[in-house]
Every structure is written in structure tokens, then in C-alpha cells.
Write an enzyme that holds these catalytic residues in place. Structure first.
Site, mmCIF file in Angstrom:
data_model
loop_
_atom_site.group_PDB
_atom_site.id
_atom_site.type_symbol
_atom_site.label_atom_id
_atom_site.label_comp_id
_atom_site.label_asym_id
_atom_site.label_seq_id
_atom_site.Cartn_x
_atom_site.Cartn_y
_atom_site.Cartn_z
ATOM 1 C CE LYS A 1 -5.908 -4.137 -8.833
ATOM 2 N NZ LYS A 1 -5.872 -2.944 -7.970
ATOM 3 C CG ASN A 2 -8.136 -0.821 -10.265
ATOM 4 O OD1 ASN A 2 -7.968 -1.591 -9.317
ATOM 5 N ND2 ASN A 2 -7.133 -0.215 -10.881
ATOM 6 N NE ARG B 1 -2.665 -5.411 -3.774
ATOM 7 C CZ ARG B 1 -2.575 -4.130 -3.453
ATOM 8 N NH1 ARG B 1 -1.396 -3.610 -3.186
ATOM 9 N NH2 ARG B 1 -3.638 -3.365 -3.409
ATOM 10 N NE ARG C 1 -5.141 5.289 -2.565
ATOM 11 C CZ ARG C 1 -5.096 6.401 -1.842
ATOM 12 N NH1 ARG C 1 -4.454 6.384 -0.692
ATOM 13 N NH2 ARG C 1 -5.683 7.497 -2.252
ATOM 14 C CB CYS D 1 1.723 1.961 -1.981
ATOM 15 S SG CYS D 1 1.973 3.252 -3.159
ATOM 16 C CG ASP E 1 -2.826 1.446 -12.736
ATOM 17 O OD1 ASP E 1 -4.008 1.253 -12.422
ATOM 18 O OD2 ASP E 1 -2.039 2.112 -12.040
ATOM 19 C CG ASP F 1 -5.545 15.553 0.362
ATOM 20 O OD1 ASP F 1 -5.354 14.455 -0.205
ATOM 21 O OD2 ASP F 1 -5.142 16.619 -0.105
ATOM 22 N NE ARG G 1 -1.761 5.451 -4.171
ATOM 23 C CZ ARG G 1 -2.072 4.203 -4.566
ATOM 24 N NH1 ARG G 1 -1.267 3.219 -4.289
ATOM 25 N NH2 ARG G 1 -3.205 3.958 -5.168
ATOM 26 N N PRO G 2 -2.247 10.054 -0.190
ATOM 27 C CG PRO G 2 -2.095 12.266 -0.848
ATOM 28 C CD PRO G 2 -1.461 10.921 -1.047
#
Ligand code: EPZ
Length: 417
Positions: free
Chosen positions: A22-23, A397, A92, A116, A305, A124, A121-122
Site C-alpha cells: 500500500k505505502n 484500508r 493523509r 488521525c 506500523d 511542515d 500529523r503535521p
């Protein structure tokens, strides 16, 4: 909302095949925006998140066809550089379209991702780097509005970030000049994205042991016949931990063992027997689990994870163990739910202390995020009697066909509306 009814207490045996990552596939899908073309991507897991990303690409103007685990993306007619809030708030990773949109259109409007289950979950790091590459960044009604043609720049992230690394690499592949990215993520999923980009004509040099990339901007990329996504190491690790806790013997096919080295090492320390082949491993658990401490960190460290899944394994270990979460200090929403199975877990800041118990007791529990819900399913499969895991849309998901895959291993699990 769907839930799982699980009758636990039976060992599992047989074979399971791991789906595509997925990632890895999410940024690769976003990358097809950079250069107009028709892209065929194979080994794509059919998940809520890959469907969400496909919907987002369609909003941007791409044409997508899924056939089994193959995806064809036609990005020739993309014309709408906008990622709307109602999609970004559900995933995200939608933020991955930011770099590609800027690269193609010199403008992008992407909703600021919300938080979340485990807090803010920035983004920046993403925005600071794009500013350094010459972009103008404004916040308008919850949307990040970015304009500007990107220039090569020297970027050094304050902290390693998977998403920011992926976004900036995608922003840099057609930027004007050379972009050096330091303190970057070298997660296998980002390496897979880089390999995909180099396959379509990008010029990215990887210095893995230095967490560095050097991207020389090119004028044009080309699309390619087809590209295969790597297997999902987090899905694989979840099944490894599952059989270690539940007991039995399974073979896990379609993996890249060295993506799982730290997990293999820690499981051997815990007394699990593992036989590693070049694209699979066989894992047998027949003796008591030894307590083994873990600290999560960036690759090749122990993946955050798999933290929740490791925690549930330690709940039946013979003794005390400690889990230190260094990536997301508060990623512990699964503790309250695991306690409902009779687990003994104490939390002190970003450290969880687990005291092994003799058995888990079945209970109704609620999923809170994608990996926490996996740990609840594993616990329910171990606990004798009937358990219920609700809000499994979190699981959908990131785990393709989890009911079939556990069912084929002999587990008693069913999905009910
Ligand atoms: C990716 O998220 C993964 N998601 C996550 O997996 C994973 O947990 C995470 O990397 C860490 O490995 C995808 O790849 C789609 P980060 P990402 O940027 O990119 C802080 C799953 O279960 N940070 O590496 O969002 C951040 O708060 C998901 O599949 C900033 O402060 O994670 C965190 O503490 C869950 N500012 C740390 O960096 C920023 O601009 C690492 O986050 C960006 C990040």
C-alpha cells in the site's frame, strides 16, 4: 458499519500470499500525474486507500481502470490541480499529489490533512522544502495553495519523513537544476517510488547508507509499459506475528526477506522458528514466547506500523517486555482495547510495559486505526470463544482479503454487516 465475528483458539496452518505494498503504490500512483501518459502498474492491492487515491486522480482528470490487481492510469487529460478536503481527510496519503501537481501545473491546492486516531500529523517538512525550491505557500480556508516553478535546491529534513521525502523527490524530478535531499527516508516503499521514477526517465541517485538522494531535473519523463509494486512488508509482518501468537505453522509467499530483517531477528529472539527462502518464509510457533523489547525507528529499524501487532504478541510472553515508540509518541490507542482481552499493559509517555498473562479472553472490541485493528484481530483469533471487532473499515484500508487469507489458514473469522 461492518464488523468481524471471530471464534478464536484454533492454530493456523497453510500458505498465505502477500499483496502489493500500500505505502509503495500510493506515491507511485500520484507520480503518474507528473508526466502525461498511460501507465500500467501491477501487483496493486485492492484496498480502500488505493481506491481513494484512484478517485483523487480522477478528480484531477486522470482516467483509471482497475482489472484484478492491475491498474491502468491515463494522466494525459489531467487539468484540475486540486485535492479536496473530503478525500484528503479520509486519507493523509492524498498529500502525495502535492509534489506531482506542482511539477506539472506550477500550482496546487491540497487540503491540509487532518489528524488521525493518534494525534496531529503535521506537513511542515513538506511545505518548508517546497518553499526552499521556490514555491509560494498560502493557507486558504483549510487548503494549502501553492504556486511557482520549482528550482533544484539543497534540502535537509529536520527529521526523517517518509511522506515528505516522497513528495520532494516527485517535486524535484523535473525541477530546474539539481536537488540534494539529506536526512531522507530510505524506507523500501520510497526506494520503490524512486525505482519507478527512474524507470520513466528520471535521474535520481540513491545513497541509501547516507539517507541521501541527488535528483537532477530532466525536461521530460516517458511513461512505461508496466511496473510491478513490491510486496507489502507490513502485511507480511502482521501474518508473521499472527502465527507466532496463535500457534501453528504457515508459509508466507511473495515477500522480500531483507525488508523484514529486523522483524525476523526479533521473532527469532522470541523463540519462534523461521525458515527463510528467497521469496517466502515458513514460520512455526510451538513453544512459549519469550519477552523481547522493541524500539520503533526509521528503516531499517523496527517499523512503527508493526508496533501494535508486536504488542499483542508480547501479551502472552513469559515475563515483562517494553515497547518504545519513537516515531509517533502517542500511537497507543490499541492499549485500551487490548486490555479488554485481559492483557496487562502500562503506559509511561512513549513506553508501554507489557506483563505476559496465561491466556487472552474473548471480548467485543473496536478498531481505532489501521494497524491497531490488525492487532485486535490477532488477539481475537488467539482468545478462545467468540469475539467481535467493530469499525473494520480501518482494516479495509490496508489489508487485502484478510478474511479469505485467515480463513484459508483455518481461522474462524467472518465479516458481518
Ligand atoms: C508513512 O506516513 C506511512 N504512510 C505510515 O503508515 C507510517 O506509519 C509512517 O510513514 C512512518 O513510517 C504511508 O506511507 C501512506 P512520516 P507519513 O512523514 O509519511 C513527523 C500505515 O499504517 N512529521 O514518516 O505520514 C510525523 O508527525 C501508515 O500504513 C512532521 O513532524 O509519516 C511523525 O512523527 C500509518 N512533519 C514522523 O515525522 C512533517 O511534515 C514520521 O512521519 C511530516 C512528518
Amino acid at each position: 458499519m461492518d464488523k468481524f465475528i471471530i471464534n478464536g483458539g484454533r492454530k493456523i496452518f497453510g500458505e498465505v500470499t502477500i499483496s502489493g505494498s500500500k505505502n509503495a503504490v500510493l506515491p507511485i500512483m500520484a507520480a503518474t500525474i507528473i508526466e502525461p501518459g498511460i501507465y500500467t502498474i501491477k501487483n496493486v492491492p485492492i484496498l480502500r486507500d488505493t481506491v481513494t487515491m484512484a478517485r483523487l486522480l480522477e478528480i484531477i482528470g486522470a482516467k483509471i481502470t482497475f482489472s484484478d490487481n492491475q491498474l491502468i492510469i491515463d494522466s494525459n487529460n489531467c487539468n484540475n490541480p486540486i485535492a479536496p478536503y473530503d478525500l484528503v481527510k479520509t486519507m493523509r496519503a492524498s498529500f502525495y499529489v502535492l509534489g506531482p501537481l506542482l511539477s506539472r501545473f506550477n500550482e496546487a491546492t491540497v487540503s491540509l490533512p487532518g489528524g488521525c486516531a493518534w494525534g496531529p500529523r503535521p506537513v511542515d517538512f513538506h511545505l518548508k522544502a517546497l518553499k526552499e525550491m521556490g514555491a509560494k505557500v498560502n493557507l486558504d480556508y483549510g487548503n494549502i495553495v501553492i504556486t511557482g516553478s520549482l528550482k533544484g535546491s539543497n534540502i535537509k529534513f529536520k527529521k526523517i519523513s517518509v511522506g515528505a521525502t516522497g513528495n520532494i523527490i516527485m517535486a524535484a524530478v523535473k525541477a530546474d537544476g539539481i536537488t540534494v535531499i539529506e536526512n531522507a527516508s530510505v524506507e523500501p516503499e520510497i526506494i520503490n517510488l524512486v525505482d519507478f521514477l527512474n524507470n520513466i526517465g528520471a535521474d535520481i541517485k540513491v545513497f541509501k547508507d547516507k539517507n541521501r538522494y541527488v535528483v537532477a531535473g530532466v525536461d521530460k519523463l516517458n511513461c512505461l509499459s508496466e511496473y510491478e509494486v513490491i510486496p507489502d512488508r507490513i502485511e507480511a509482518g502482521t501474518y508473521m506475528i499472527a502465527v507466532a501468537l496463535i500457534g501453528g505453522k504457515i508459509t508466507i509467499n511473495n515477500i522480500i526477506p531483507n525488508h523484514l530483517q529486523i522483524v525476523i531477528d526479533k521473532m527469532l529472539d522470541a523463540g519462534v522458528m523461521i525458515n527463510v527462502a528467497d521469496q517466502s518464509l515458513t514460520i512455526e510457533s510451538s513453544q512459549p514466547i519469550k519477552p523481547v523489547n522493541i524500539t520503533t525507528s526509521e528503516y531499517p529499524g523496527f517499523p512503527t506500523d508493526l508496533q501494535a501487532q508486536w504488542m499483542v504478541l508480547m501479551t502472552l510472553a513469559k515475563g515483562e517486555s517494553k515497547i518504545t515508540e519513537n516515531i509517533y509518541k502517542d500511537r497507543f490507542t490499541h492499549i485500551a482495547e487490548l486490555k479488554r482481552f485481559g492483557c496487562i499493559i502500562r503506559l509511561e509517555e512513549n513506553c508501554a510495559f507489557i506483563t505476559g498473562v496465561d491466556k487472552l479472553k474473548s471480548a467485543p472490541v473496536m478498531s481505532t486505526d489501521i494497524r491497531a485493528s490488525a492487532s485486535l484481530v490477532i488477539a481475537a483469533l488467539k482468545a478462545k470463544g467468540e469475539s467481535e471487532v467493530s469499525r473494520i473499515y480501518h482494516l479495509d484500508r490496508g489489508y487485502e482479503n484478510i478474511v479469505d487469507k485467515f480463513g484459508q489458514l483455518g481461522a474462524n473469522i467472518k465479516r458481518v454487516k
